[in-house]
Structures are given as structure tokens and as C-alpha cells.
Design a protein around this motif. Structure first.
Motif, PDB file in Angstrom:
ATOM      1  N   PRO A   1       1.663 -48.904  29.021  1.00 37.69           N
ATOM      2  CA  PRO A   1       2.966 -48.227  28.911  1.00 37.69           C
ATOM      3  C   PRO A   1       3.939 -48.908  27.960  1.00 37.69           C
ATOM      4  N   LEU A   2       3.884 -50.229  27.849  1.00 38.22           N
ATOM      5  CA  LEU A   2       4.803 -50.925  26.944  1.00 38.22           C
ATOM      6  C   LEU A   2       4.410 -50.668  25.492  1.00 38.22           C
ATOM      7  N   ALA A   3       3.115 -50.658  25.241  1.00 38.19           N
ATOM      8  CA  ALA A   3       2.644 -50.344  23.888  1.00 38.19           C
ATOM      9  C   ALA A   3       3.009 -48.910  23.525  1.00 38.19           C
ATOM     10  N   VAL A   4       2.871 -48.003  24.484  1.00 34.27           N
ATOM     11  CA  VAL A   4       3.231 -46.607  24.248  1.00 34.27           C
ATOM     12  C   VAL A   4       4.715 -46.481  23.928  1.00 34.27           C
TER      13      VAL A   4
ATOM     14  N   ALA B   1       9.511 -54.591  15.705  1.00 31.87           N
ATOM     15  CA  ALA B   1       9.713 -55.441  16.881  1.00 31.87           C
ATOM     16  C   ALA B   1      10.070 -54.576  18.082  1.00 31.87           C
ATOM     17  N   GLY B   2       9.352 -54.763  19.162  1.00 33.26           N
ATOM     18  CA  GLY B   2       9.633 -54.039  20.405  1.00 33.26           C
ATOM     19  C   GLY B   2       9.158 -54.884  21.566  1.00 33.26           C
ATOM     20  N   PHE B   3       8.469 -54.294  22.490  1.00 31.39           N
ATOM     21  CA  PHE B   3       7.861 -55.094  23.554  1.00 31.39           C
ATOM     22  C   PHE B   3       6.747 -55.967  22.977  1.00 31.39           C
ATOM     23  N   TYR B   4       6.256 -55.560  21.833  1.00 33.34           N
ATOM     24  CA  TYR B   4       5.227 -56.323  21.122  1.00 33.34           C
ATOM     25  C   TYR B   4       5.797 -56.891  19.833  1.00 33.34           C
ATOM     26  N   GLU B   5       5.174 -57.953  19.383  1.00 32.81           N
ATOM     27  CA  GLU B   5       5.429 -58.495  18.048  1.00 32.81           C
ATOM     28  C   GLU B   5       4.398 -57.886  17.101  1.00 32.81           C
ATOM     29  N   TYR B   6       4.832 -57.540  15.876  1.00 32.43           N
ATOM     30  CA  TYR B   6       3.952 -56.925  14.895  1.00 32.43           C
ATOM     31  C   TYR B   6       3.924 -57.805  13.642  1.00 32.43           C
ATOM     32  N   PRO B   7       2.971 -58.740  13.589  1.00 36.14           N
ATOM     33  CA  PRO B   7       2.926 -59.688  12.470  1.00 36.14           C
ATOM     34  C   PRO B   7       2.783 -58.970  11.132  1.00 36.14           C
ATOM     35  N   THR B   8       3.464 -59.458  10.146  1.00 43.09           N
ATOM     36  CA  THR B   8       3.326 -58.907   8.795  1.00 43.09           C
ATOM     37  C   THR B   8       1.939 -59.263   8.260  1.00 43.09           C
ATOM     38  N   GLY B   9       1.449 -58.440   7.365  1.00 46.36           N
ATOM     39  CA  GLY B   9       0.129 -58.702   6.796  1.00 46.36           C
ATOM     40  C   GLY B   9      -1.004 -58.128   7.613  1.00 46.36           C
ATOM     41  N   GLY B  10      -0.674 -57.305   8.622  1.00 45.49           N
ATOM     42  CA  GLY B  10      -1.732 -56.631   9.375  1.00 45.49           C
ATOM     43  C   GLY B  10      -2.333 -57.423  10.505  1.00 45.49           C
TER      44      GLY B  10
ATOM     45  N   LEU C   1       7.752 -49.511  32.869  1.00 40.62           N
ATOM     46  CA  LEU C   1       9.028 -50.195  32.656  1.00 40.62           C
ATOM     47  C   LEU C   1       9.670 -50.573  33.989  1.00 40.62           C
ATOM     48  N   SER C   2       9.453 -49.751  35.010  1.00 39.70           N
ATOM     49  CA  SER C   2       9.960 -50.097  36.342  1.00 39.70           C
ATOM     50  C   SER C   2       9.303 -51.375  36.848  1.00 39.70           C
ATOM     51  N   MET C   3       8.014 -51.517  36.612  1.00 41.65           N
ATOM     52  CA  MET C   3       7.306 -52.735  37.005  1.00 41.65           C
ATOM     53  C   MET C   3       7.878 -53.954  36.280  1.00 41.65           C
ATOM     54  N   LEU C   4       8.197 -53.754  35.000  1.00 40.71           N
ATOM     55  CA  LEU C   4       8.792 -54.845  34.231  1.00 40.71           C
ATOM     56  C   LEU C   4      10.153 -55.201  34.799  1.00 40.71           C
ATOM     57  N   ALA C   5      10.933 -54.198  35.168  1.00 36.35           N
ATOM     58  CA  ALA C   5      12.247 -54.432  35.757  1.00 36.35           C
ATOM     59  C   ALA C   5      12.142 -55.131  37.111  1.00 36.35           C
TER      60      ALA C   5
END
Length: 704
Positions: free
Chosen positions: A534-537, A589-598, A509-513
């Protein structure tokens, strides 16, 4: 060592029974004994009908002597040793007499290589026995002909799971796979089948020594296999990221060896083995994943002079994912388990979730319906603390809230058996603070499981300031009882695993900042061997939970009169939560998008606009080192502060608890891998470039 006997049918039985050892291993003494036995067979072969090779131990053969292997330094001497050993096995299989391996138990690594050098293999039917090549899991390859013979027996494609993945199977499955020819119902039946086969096959030879032999499944350059052979290295590199040399060496030995004659294939295999055995990665993995793991299993971190114990009745408070997981793994080991929730309906839902998992295993053939039913019957859902009466151990596994934990712990404690203990599954809250809720803090301890409980091998046992040695011993015994790996740490905020894991996530997250692209950050972490970026975690953990933990930490420290400085990650999390309502995977929804339907998740495209800086970049090696060094340095701090008491627990805990790359041998072994002076120099560079968090403890050299 190798007992030589001959019966009236002129069949020689060679029974391997290494003195002073519980298992047979392929060390120098065995190699000398085998060479002598083969020389005697060659002298007497005209009077012999055949040879049975078996074991005087409960298992057939445990494989190579890892103490010998980890000490190998000289490549020339290593290659000479390997070639000499393979020459003896080659003489055995070309003796001109039928040779049968009578496999009476587990047959691994060098033991399987020995068996494959025999013309026929009959195994005692035993579902607990394992047959396979675990070498790849320790950074090695089968170096006594195992690669060459397995490929020529099964074919390139069929051999891959056993050689590249270290797949181990039962004798019954080994027959289906073609590694073993027949099963026996008893020891006598096994030897009788071996004798019968010898008498029926006086001219036995290996299939690859027949002039008409062809490689099963086709040659490496056949139309059927060539496309697979061409993409296999790329697929392997995607998994290893180039950090694990063993799988790539095994694949090369397989394919190259399949294109030459048998004896030259053995030479190719021997050279790849020597390269791996003299390399540091294998030494890292053997030292930690075998020897240090053995020390933990044998109780090195457990208090001595305290009688071993077993849990007969377990109480679990909380039937959510963690509580249900703890109940499931305990019932699987035959422990009667009370699963408590606020309402009976919630408790029963927890049991239903366990049942669904068991039924899935039954459907996959991994568990019998009878065993699933037995395990499920051991779990009693309840909403009443009185059902905990007589429990040897009660584990609280509720939400990370001190007041809630105090309430449920206090309620359950009085139900314990006379010598029972109370535990918390907290991952962050100090045990000594939670112990204030019980009347006997000596019998209170932290038992921190990892999610998902059934899959994660590690359990972190946390001693509070007042936890007794007897309580620690009982907790340690319970973890071993359920088949998990315990490490022992002292009480502190975040303990060891959560604290170091947080340093990994915070670094990302520091790298992202700082303005680095999110994809670059994730890939840098994956490239060094971390299982997840780390973002996925952070999405998996949930951003809202991380903020709640940070708030609790701040409140606790301020109550103690200490200051607290929010890490750079806090600002990132605040923006994600407050401005964009992106709380992580569970929220969709977070750092990633999680499409519906798998659909497959992908990084949220707006991250670049929110945090990125056009044209900003850093050396890729810096990103990689920041992830590894940050975790290693935080681990050194845990040792320095007494949170950790041994490098053994540090290495095992870092690999199995937080996913620190296994090729390093663990967070402390990584320092040795780099070299103490080189590590200190690089840490100083990172400190100058990126901040004081890369500062080493003052007594750094004493810690390693």
C-alpha cells in the motif's frame, strides 16, 4: 465424435469433431470415444500403415472440459479418471504404428497432451493459432501426461516456461521450440506431410521408449542443472508467496518425474493433478478467470435487444499518459483517433510518445514496422475541437478537476456523430455530476481505464443516473472492440475499483499511523498476493493527488449538506507533504526513496522515527486479514448500495482492476472460499479490534 476413415494406403484418419460444440474438449464423452477408437486400432493394427489424428473444427483441441473439472470433489474418482485417460494415450503411442498429429489450429492444454502422445506433429501455419499449456493460470497442471512428455521432449529447463508460466506460442515458434516437427501451408499439405512421414517411418516410437534415451539438457542431479533445481523452489515461492499451489506442484512433478521411469512419472503427475483439481484454489480461479470472464466477453452485463456497434472514429481529449494510452490501444484495433490537447505541440508530443512505444515493440520483435506505421497513421494530433466532427465516441481524459472536465466536454459534445456518445475517463468524480456539462445526459457515460492503459486489461464502465441503455451498449461494445474486459457499475463517489482500492491503501496507512513498521506492512500485503504494497501504491498515485481528491470529496459532500470524516491516512499524508515535502514517486521522494541513476527503491528510513512505536506489534495474520477483509467488505458494500449489479463484475473487477489476489477468485468469491459464517465471525473480530470499518452490511448473506 471421432470419425474413423481408412485410405488405400491403409492409413487411418481419426477426425475429432464433438457434436454441438464449437471446439473439441477432453470431457467424459471424448475420453470414451478415444478409448473405443484406440481399441479398434489395436484390433486392426496388423492391417494398418499408421494413424493421423486431426480435427473437424477450426481449432485442433481446446483442452480439458472445465465444467467437468470445477465439479470434481472426490479425489479417488478423479485419480481413477486421470489414470484411465493416460493409459489410453499410452496405448496409442505404444501401438507399434506411426501416429501423426495434424494440427489445424489452436492446440491448448489437453489438446497439446494428445498431440504429444503422437510420434510426429505437423501444424498448419497460422500466426493466430496458439499452442501451449494454460493450466497453471487456472490453478491446475497438465494431467494427461503433459508434464512428463514435455520434460522428456525439451528437458527440465526448456520446459519450464510452458509448464510453469503457461507460455503460449504460434505454430512457427512451436517448431523452433521443438514441440512441433513441421509446418504446412494448407490443410491438404498438412495431411500430405502426415501421410508421407507415416510411410517413411513404419517403426516409429517415442524417444523416451528407446533404451538409449537420455533426458535433453541433462538429468535433474547433473552438474549443469542441480544448482538451478536447488534454487528453483525458493524463486518460485518468492513469486507465489505460497498462495498458488499449481506452480509448486508442477515443478515437483517435473523434477520428481524426471528421476523415475516414464510410467511412474505419469503416476506422480496424476497425483499432483488430483491434489490441485480437488482443491479450492483451482475452483476459485476456474470459476472467475474462465467462466465469469466468458460471461463478460459474451455480453452478460450488456443491455439486451440493442444492436451491436463499432467505433470508426474516436476522439480523445488529453494527450497525457492516459489519453495517449487510450489513443494507442484504439489505433491498434484499426480505429481512426483524434488526439486533442490545449496546443498542437502538446498533442504532437502525445503522438510522439505513442510512436516511441511502437518503435520499442518493433525493436523487440513484437510488432512489424508496417503495422506500427499503420497504427501511427490512424492517430491525428490536434488543438481544435472541430476535428472531432463525426466521432462515434469522444473520451475526456484530462486532470481530475470538475471545472476543467466540464469545459472540454461541453466544447467537444457538439462535434459528435448523430448517434455518438460522450465519455469521461474519470476515476473518482461522479458521472451524474459531470453529465451536467453536456446537453444530452442520456448519451454521457464513464469509461474508466487503468494505468498503464496498454497493459491493464480492465475497463470500468460507469452509468450515470440518466445514461441510456443504448449508450451503455455502445460503450460496452467499444471496450470489447479494443480487446479489453468491461465491467459495469452504477454511479457513486469512487465507483467500485477506486473506492475499494482506496480502502486497501488507507488500511496500510492506518497501520503506519498505529505505529507498525513500514516494511512489515508492505510484506503483509505482498504475502497475501497483492501485487504491490500500500505504501508503494500511494507513492505511485502521488500523495498530493490523494489529498486533492480528498479535498474535492469533502467540498462535494459539504455542498450536499453531508459530513465528511477524514481517514487516518489523511494525517499521514499531511505530515509527509507539509513537513517533509515527500509527494511520491514522480516527485522523487515519498514513502520510498528513489535513487537517481535507476537504483532500486527502498523505504525511507525516517518512517520509523516519524510514525513507529517501539515494541508495538500485532499478529501477522491480523495484518494479512485486514487487507483482504477490508477490500472484500467494501466490495460487499458496493453490492449492497447497488454500485455493483453482479458478483461477476465484482470478482473480475477486483482481480484485474485493483490486483485482488487471483487465487481467491475475486473479492466476493473470497467470502465463499472462507465460508460465509467463518467470514462473518472473523469480520466481527476485526471490527472489535480495529474499528467499525469492518462491519458487514446488514443483509450480508443475501449479497453473496
Amino acid at each position: 465424435m471421432i470419425n474413423y476413415s481408412k485410405d488405400e494406403q491403409q492409413i487411418v484418419t481419426l477426425s475429432i469433431d464433438m457434436p454441438g460444440m464449437s471446439v473439441n474438449t477432453m470431457n467424459a464423452a471424448f475420453r470414451d470415444a478415444l478409448a473405443s477408437a484406440v481399441a479398434r486400432l489395436e484390433e486392426e493394427k496388423e492391417q494398418l500403415s499408421g494413424i493421423i489424428l486431426t480435427s473437424g473444427k477450426e481449432s485442433f483441441f481446446a483442452g480439458g472440459d472445465l465444467r467437468e473439472l470445477i465439479s470434481i470433489q472426490d479425489a479417488k474418482a478423479c485419480l481413477e479418471m486421470v489414470e484411465k485417460n493416460k493409459a489410453v494415450l499410452r496405448r496409442l503411442e505404444k501401438l507399434g504404428k506411426p501416429v501423426v498429429a495434424a494440427i489445424n489450429g489452436s492446440t491448448l492444454g489437453g489438446g497439446l497432451e494428445l498431440a504429444l502422445a503422437c510420434h510426429y506433429r505437423v501444424a498448419l501455419e497460422n500466426p493466430k493459432a496458439k499452442i501451449g499449456f494454460p493450466e497453471v493460470t487456472l490453478g491446475l497442471l497438465p494431467g494427461a501426461g503433459g508434464v512428463v512428455r514435455t520434460v522428456r521432449m525439451l528437458g527440465l529447463q526448456e520446459a519450464m516456461p510452458y509448464l510453469l508460466e503457461g507460455k503460449q506460442i504460434s505454430p512457427t515458434a512451436a517448431v523452433k521450440a521443438g514441440l512441433v516437427h513441421a509446418l504446412a501451408s494448407s490443410h491438404e499439405d498438412m495431411l500430405q506431410q502426415a501421410r508421407a512421414w507415416i510411410l517413411a517411418n513404419p517403426q516409429a516410437q517415442q524417444p523416451w521408449d528407446d533404451a538409449a534415451y537420455k533426458l535433453p539438457g541433462g538429468a535433474a542431479n547433473s552438474a549443469k542443472l542441480l544448482p538451478m533445481i536447488m534454487v528453483a523452489p525458493a524463486m518460485l515461492r518468492e513469486k507465489t508467496r505460497g498462495n498458488y499451489p499449481a506452480p509448486e506442484a508442477i515443478l515437483a512433478a517435473m523434477v520428481e518425474g524426471a528421476q523415475v521411469d516414464f510410467d511412474n512419472a505419469l503416476k506422480i503427475e496424476g497425483r499432483y493433478f488430483t491434489h490441485l483439481a480437488t482443491g479450492q484454489v483451482a475452483k476459485n480461479m476456474i470459476g472467475t478467470l474462465f467462466f465469469q470472464m466468458q460471461e463478460i466477453s459474451s455480453g452478460k452485463s450488456r443491455p439486451r435487444d440493442i444492436a451491436k456497434s463499432k467505433v470508426s472514429k474516436l476522439g480523445v481529449i488529453g494527450a497525457g499518459m492516459m489519453g495517449a494510452g487510450i489513443a494507442a490501444v484504439s489505433a491498434a484495433r484499426g480505429i481512426a483517433t483524434i488526439l486533442k490537447e490545449q496546443t498542437l505541440e502538446k498533442a504532437e508530443q502525445g503522438k510522439t510518445n505513442i510512436a516511441n512505444g511502437l518503435h520499442k515493440k518493433v525493436g523487440q520483435g513484437r510488432l512489424s514496422a508496417e503495422k506500427a506505421a499503420t497504427q501511427l497513421e490512424l492517430i491525428q494530433p490536434t488543438a481544435s475541437a472541430s476535428d472531432f466532427s463525426g466521432c462515434d465516441l469522444i473520451i475526456e481524459a484530462v486532470f481530475e478537476n470538475r471545472e476543467l472536465k466540464a469545459t472540454v466536454t461541453s466544447e467537444a459534445e457538439s462535434m459528435l456523430a448523430v448517434d455518438g456518445i460522450m465519455a469521461s475517463n474519470t476515476s473518482t468524480l461522479p458521472i451524474s455530476g459531470l453529465a451536467k456539462a453536456v446537453s444530452n445526459a442520456e448519451r454521457f457515460i464513464g469509461i474508466h481505464f487503468f494505468s498503464p492503459v496498454e497493459k491493464m486489461q480492465l475497463v470500468e464502465i460507469i452509468k450515470g443516473k440518466q445514461t441510456s441503455e443504448a449508450t451503455l451498449a455502445r460503450a460496452y461494445d467499444y471496450v470489447l472492440q479494443i480487446g479489453k474486459t468491461p465491467i459495469v457499475v452504477n454511479d457513486s463517489r469512487g465507483f467500485f475499483t477506486s473506492r475499494v482500492f482506496a480502502s486497501f491503501v488507507n488500511e496500510g496507512l492506518s497501520m503506519l499511523a498505529e505505529g507498525l513498521p513500514a516494511a512489515l506492512i508492505e510484506n503483509a500485503a505482498l504475502s497475501v498476493g497483492m501485487p504491490v504494497g500500500p505504501l508503494a501504491v500511494q507513492d505511485e498515485v502521488s500523495l498530493s493527488l490523494s489529498r486533492q481528491v480528498a479535498a474535492q470529496t469533502r467540498a462535494d459532500l459539504e455542498a450536499e449538506g453531508k459530513s465528511w470524516q477524514a481517514p487516518a491516512s489523511a494525517a499521514i499524508i499531511n505530515v509527509m507533504l507539509d513537513q517533509h515535502q515527500r509527494a511520491g514517486k514522480a516527485a522523487g521522494a515519498g514513502f520510498y526513496e528513489y535513487p537517481t541513476g535507476g537504483g532500486k527503491k527502498y523505504l525511507w528510513p525516517e518512517l520509523s522515527a516519524l510514525f513507529g512505536k517501539a515494541g508495538y506489534s500485532l499478529p501477522y495474520a491480523d495484518l494479512q486479514d485486514r487487507f483482504l477483509y477490508m477490500q472484500a467488505i467494501e466490495t460487499l458494500r458496493c453490492l449492497d448500495e447497488g454500485v455493483l449489479e453482479s458478483t461477476r463484475d465484482a470478482n473480475i473487477g477486483s482481480i484485474f482492476g485493483i490486483g485482488f489476489p487471483a487465487w481467491t477468485g475475486g473479492a466476493v468469491q473470497f467470502v465463499h472460499y472462507v465460508g460465509s459464517q467463518a467470514f462473518a465471525r472473523r469480520a466481527a473480530e476485526l471490527r472489535t479490534l480495529y474499528g467499525e470499518r469492518f462491519a458487514l452490511p446488514e443483509n450480508y448473506l443475501k449479497l453473496i
